[in-house]
Design a protein around this motif. Structure first.
Motif, PDB file in Angstrom:
ATOM      1  N   SER A 291       0.830  -1.214   0.000  1.00  0.00           N
ATOM      2  CA  SER A 291       0.000   0.000   0.000  1.00  0.00           C
ATOM      3  C   SER A 291       0.859   1.256   0.000  1.00  0.00           C
ATOM      4  O   SER A 291       0.605   2.194  -0.767  1.00  0.00           O
ATOM      5  N   GLY A 292       1.891   1.284   0.847  1.00  0.00           N
ATOM      6  CA  GLY A 292       2.793   2.430   0.862  1.00  0.00           C
ATOM      7  C   GLY A 292       3.535   2.571  -0.452  1.00  0.00           C
ATOM      8  O   GLY A 292       3.681   3.676  -0.986  1.00  0.00           O
ATOM      9  N   SER A 293       3.994   1.446  -1.005  1.00  0.00           N
ATOM     10  CA  SER A 293       4.701   1.482  -2.288  1.00  0.00           C
ATOM     11  C   SER A 293       3.814   2.078  -3.372  1.00  0.00           C
ATOM     12  O   SER A 293       4.266   2.868  -4.203  1.00  0.00           O
ATOM     13  N   ALA A 294       2.533   1.714  -3.371  1.00  0.00           N
ATOM     14  CA  ALA A 294       1.613   2.247  -4.379  1.00  0.00           C
ATOM     15  C   ALA A 294       1.408   3.742  -4.206  1.00  0.00           C
ATOM     16  O   ALA A 294       1.314   4.489  -5.191  1.00  0.00           O
ATOM     17  N   MET A 295       1.340   4.193  -2.978  1.00  0.00           N
ATOM     18  CA  MET A 295       1.179   5.621  -2.729  1.00  0.00           C
ATOM     19  C   MET A 295       2.391   6.409  -3.213  1.00  0.00           C
ATOM     20  O   MET A 295       2.261   7.492  -3.790  1.00  0.00           O
ATOM     21  N   PHE A 296       3.572   5.862  -2.984  1.00  0.00           N
ATOM     22  CA  PHE A 296       4.784   6.539  -3.448  1.00  0.00           C
ATOM     23  C   PHE A 296       4.845   6.546  -4.976  1.00  0.00           C
ATOM     24  O   PHE A 296       5.230   7.547  -5.591  1.00  0.00           O
ATOM     25  N   ALA A 297       4.468   5.426  -5.572  1.00  0.00           N
ATOM     26  CA  ALA A 297       4.449   5.364  -7.034  1.00  0.00           C
ATOM     27  C   ALA A 297       3.473   6.384  -7.596  1.00  0.00           C
ATOM     28  O   ALA A 297       3.761   7.048  -8.605  1.00  0.00           O
ATOM     29  N   TYR A 298       2.309   6.533  -6.956  1.00  0.00           N
ATOM     30  CA  TYR A 298       1.328   7.532  -7.381  1.00  0.00           C
ATOM     31  C   TYR A 298       1.940   8.933  -7.351  1.00  0.00           C
ATOM     32  O   TYR A 298       1.764   9.721  -8.287  1.00  0.00           O
ATOM     33  N   ALA A 299       2.666   9.236  -6.284  1.00  0.00           N
ATOM     34  CA  ALA A 299       3.287  10.553  -6.163  1.00  0.00           C
ATOM     35  C   ALA A 299       4.341  10.769  -7.248  1.00  0.00           C
ATOM     36  O   ALA A 299       4.467  11.867  -7.804  1.00  0.00           O
ATOM     37  N   PHE A 300       5.112   9.728  -7.558  1.00  0.00           N
ATOM     38  CA  PHE A 300       6.118   9.822  -8.625  1.00  0.00           C
ATOM     39  C   PHE A 300       5.455  10.032  -9.987  1.00  0.00           C
ATOM     40  O   PHE A 300       5.844  10.915 -10.758  1.00  0.00           O
ATOM     41  N   ILE A 301       4.470   9.186 -10.290  1.00  0.00           N
ATOM     42  CA  ILE A 301       3.812   9.258 -11.598  1.00  0.00           C
ATOM     43  C   ILE A 301       3.205  10.632 -11.819  1.00  0.00           C
ATOM     44  O   ILE A 301       3.397  11.261 -12.876  1.00  0.00           O
ATOM     45  N   ARG A 312      13.609  12.362 -16.371  1.00  0.00           N
ATOM     46  CA  ARG A 312      14.718  11.437 -16.616  1.00  0.00           C
ATOM     47  C   ARG A 312      15.109  10.687 -15.353  1.00  0.00           C
ATOM     48  O   ARG A 312      15.569   9.543 -15.409  1.00  0.00           O
ATOM     49  N   GLN A 313      14.922  11.325 -14.195  1.00  0.00           N
ATOM     50  CA  GLN A 313      15.267  10.679 -12.927  1.00  0.00           C
ATOM     51  C   GLN A 313      14.115   9.872 -12.352  1.00  0.00           C
ATOM     52  O   GLN A 313      14.310   8.755 -11.836  1.00  0.00           O
ATOM     53  N   TYR A 314      12.909  10.413 -12.442  1.00  0.00           N
ATOM     54  CA  TYR A 314      11.790   9.823 -11.706  1.00  0.00           C
ATOM     55  C   TYR A 314      10.881   8.919 -12.533  1.00  0.00           C
ATOM     56  O   TYR A 314      10.214   8.042 -11.975  1.00  0.00           O
ATOM     57  N   ALA A 315      10.818   9.108 -13.845  1.00  0.00           N
ATOM     58  CA  ALA A 315       9.980   8.209 -14.656  1.00  0.00           C
ATOM     59  C   ALA A 315      10.481   6.764 -14.575  1.00  0.00           C
ATOM     60  O   ALA A 315       9.670   5.838 -14.402  1.00  0.00           O
ATOM     61  N   PRO A 316      11.785   6.515 -14.677  1.00  0.00           N
ATOM     62  CA  PRO A 316      12.254   5.129 -14.530  1.00  0.00           C
ATOM     63  C   PRO A 316      11.944   4.550 -13.148  1.00  0.00           C
ATOM     64  O   PRO A 316      11.607   3.371 -13.024  1.00  0.00           O
ATOM     65  N   ALA A 317      12.047   5.387 -12.105  1.00  0.00           N
ATOM     66  CA  ALA A 317      11.743   4.914 -10.750  1.00  0.00           C
ATOM     67  C   ALA A 317      10.261   4.584 -10.619  1.00  0.00           C
ATOM     68  O   ALA A 317       9.884   3.594  -9.982  1.00  0.00           O
ATOM     69  N   ALA A 318       9.413   5.416 -11.220  1.00  0.00           N
ATOM     70  CA  ALA A 318       7.967   5.169 -11.179  1.00  0.00           C
ATOM     71  C   ALA A 318       7.618   3.904 -11.944  1.00  0.00           C
ATOM     72  O   ALA A 318       6.815   3.079 -11.490  1.00  0.00           O
ATOM     73  N   ARG A 319       8.234   3.745 -13.104  1.00  0.00           N
ATOM     74  CA  ARG A 319       7.972   2.541 -13.908  1.00  0.00           C
ATOM     75  C   ARG A 319       8.441   1.286 -13.170  1.00  0.00           C
ATOM     76  O   ARG A 319       7.749   0.263 -13.149  1.00  0.00           O
ATOM     77  N   LYS A 320       9.612   1.372 -12.580  1.00  0.00           N
ATOM     78  CA  LYS A 320      10.149   0.227 -11.835  1.00  0.00           C
ATOM     79  C   LYS A 320       9.212  -0.147 -10.687  1.00  0.00           C
ATOM     80  O   LYS A 320       8.984  -1.335 -10.418  1.00  0.00           O
ATOM     81  N   ALA A 321       8.666   0.860 -10.013  1.00  0.00           N
ATOM     82  CA  ALA A 321       7.727   0.596  -8.922  1.00  0.00           C
ATOM     83  C   ALA A 321       6.483  -0.116  -9.442  1.00  0.00           C
ATOM     84  O   ALA A 321       6.038  -1.120  -8.867  1.00  0.00           O
ATOM     85  N   TRP A 322       5.921   0.386 -10.541  1.00  0.00           N
ATOM     86  CA  TRP A 322       4.706  -0.230 -11.094  1.00  0.00           C
ATOM     87  C   TRP A 322       4.960  -1.678 -11.513  1.00  0.00           C
ATOM     88  O   TRP A 322       4.157  -2.565 -11.222  1.00  0.00           O
TER      89      TRP A 322
END
Length: 380
Positions: A291-301, A312-322
């Protein structure tokens, strides 16, 4: 070899090299954007599984009496998914289920005396935006208004918060920054009255000043010095939601944006190599919590799509989370490894030992937030 023949050979070599590298460039681009997910990972597929799961499930009640905040957010996430995908069948099912709360299940409507109950107003206000039916407006607005109307039986501390211009429901638990923000921003969206955004922004600045630590993360509460995953998730989602609607010239926006970016930088640092985040964010030996991971991914996306974060920094992190999150969803649309509801406690082991459930609404809703954020078209 003549000049023209040599020129032709050079052109062909360049063309061959371009064609050879094209698949690699394409693959690299796909891995660093928020589109082009492989089969089984497309937000439409995942969202449909999760949203339809809600239709025939029992209510998750607060204190066994009223519709709880996890159910409220699961419901509204489903409504938004139905809107974004044009799924009229899903919309009808969700709306029909809600109609029972106005008729035969009226006793389940939350009372208006706590931060975890007033947030319910965000749900009928979402329905009002979709349908234009005034009954949803009339049901939802009192939940937003009473959050700033001090009751006669208020405690001294609650009155003190109100005298300073804050909600009397202020607790300085990080969870509050989604509960308060969501109902106040929804009230703004249906009235366009800036007082609702002013309230949420003022409250957000207070929580940033009081709870954000130098590393960008948040204690669960001032007397609980642990970086609990979902607690921080509520803050991440709340500040993201507020920034979506806070005017660019609002006096509190720079402070709130600064706090948001500081948090996102820290979250990126603590993201596990596989894309998830842990139950206690800074504890590498703790278990990955969804649940926390999804919330963080939402904030990144959302941050990437709105241009608040460097893509360039955060899109790969968001994709990796998803990509890490989706395997936790089973064929019935239930999310696994969700920490159960958790009160604050100054005991580190308490957080490690929290039970984990599959299908808990605390996890279902944030997954839909990610789905909707990936599907949403951003125009600003």
């Amino acid at each position: 070899m003549g000049y023209f023949n040599a020129k032709i050979i050079i052109v062909y070599k360049r063309l061959f090299t371009t064609l050879l590298l094209l698949p690699f460039h394409f693959l690299f681009a796909q891995k660093n954007t928020l589109t082009g997910f492989p089969k089984g990972y497309a937000p439409e597929e995942v969202g449909k599984l999760i949203a339809y799961r809600f239709i025939d499930k029992k209510h998750a009640l607060h204190a066994g009496k009223w519709i709880s905040y996890p159910e409220t957010f699961y419901w509204s996430g489903g409504l938004k998914f139905a809107t974004l995908t044009g799924d009229t069948a899903l919309m009808t099912l969700l709306q029909n289920k809600f109609e029972l709360l106005i008729t035969s299940e009226k006793q389940l409507l939350p009372i208006k005396n706590h931060v975890d109950l007033n947030m319910f107003g965000s749900l009928p206000l979402e329905l009002y935006q979709i349908t234009g039916d005034k009954k949803y407006f009339e049901l939802g607005m009192p939940y937003a208004n009473t959050q700033w109307e001090v009751p006669g039986n208020a405690k001294p501390k609650e009155k003190e918060w109100a005298e300073k211009g804050y909600s009397w429901q202020t607790r300085l638990w990080i969870d509050d920054m989604y509960m308060i923000t969501i109902v106040q921003t929804q009230a703004y969206k249906v009235t366009r009255d800036l007082k609702y955004l002013d309230r949420a922004a003022r409250e957000m600045v207070l929580y940033l000043d009081e709870l954000q630590r130098p590393n960008g993360l948040f204690y669960h509460a001032p007397d609980v010095p642990y970086y609990w995953g979902r607690g921080n998730g509520w803050m991440a989602a709340g500040v993201t939601e507020l920034l979506r609607y806070l005017p660019k010239d609002h006096k509190d926006r720079p402070r709130i944006m600064k706090g948001y970016r500081k948090m996102m930088k820290s979250l990126k640092k603590y993201q596990r190599p596989n894309g998830m985040w842990n139950q206690l964010i800074d504890e590498p030996d703790y278990w990955a919590e969804t649940s926390g991971s999804a919330m963080f991914a939402y904030a990144f996306i959302t941050g990437v799509k709105h241009g608040w974060l460097n893509a360039r920094q955060y899109a790969p992190a968001a994709r990796k989370a998803w990509m890490a999150m989706v395997p936790y969803v089973n064929e019935q649309g239930a999310v696994a490894e969700v920490c159960v509801g958790t009160n604050k406690k100054n005991d580190k082991q308490y957080y490690y030992d929290r039970p984990r459930r599959t299908g808990d609404y605390h996890g279902q809703a944030p997954y839909l937030w990610c789905v909707n954020a990936l599907l949403e078209k951003v125009t600003d």
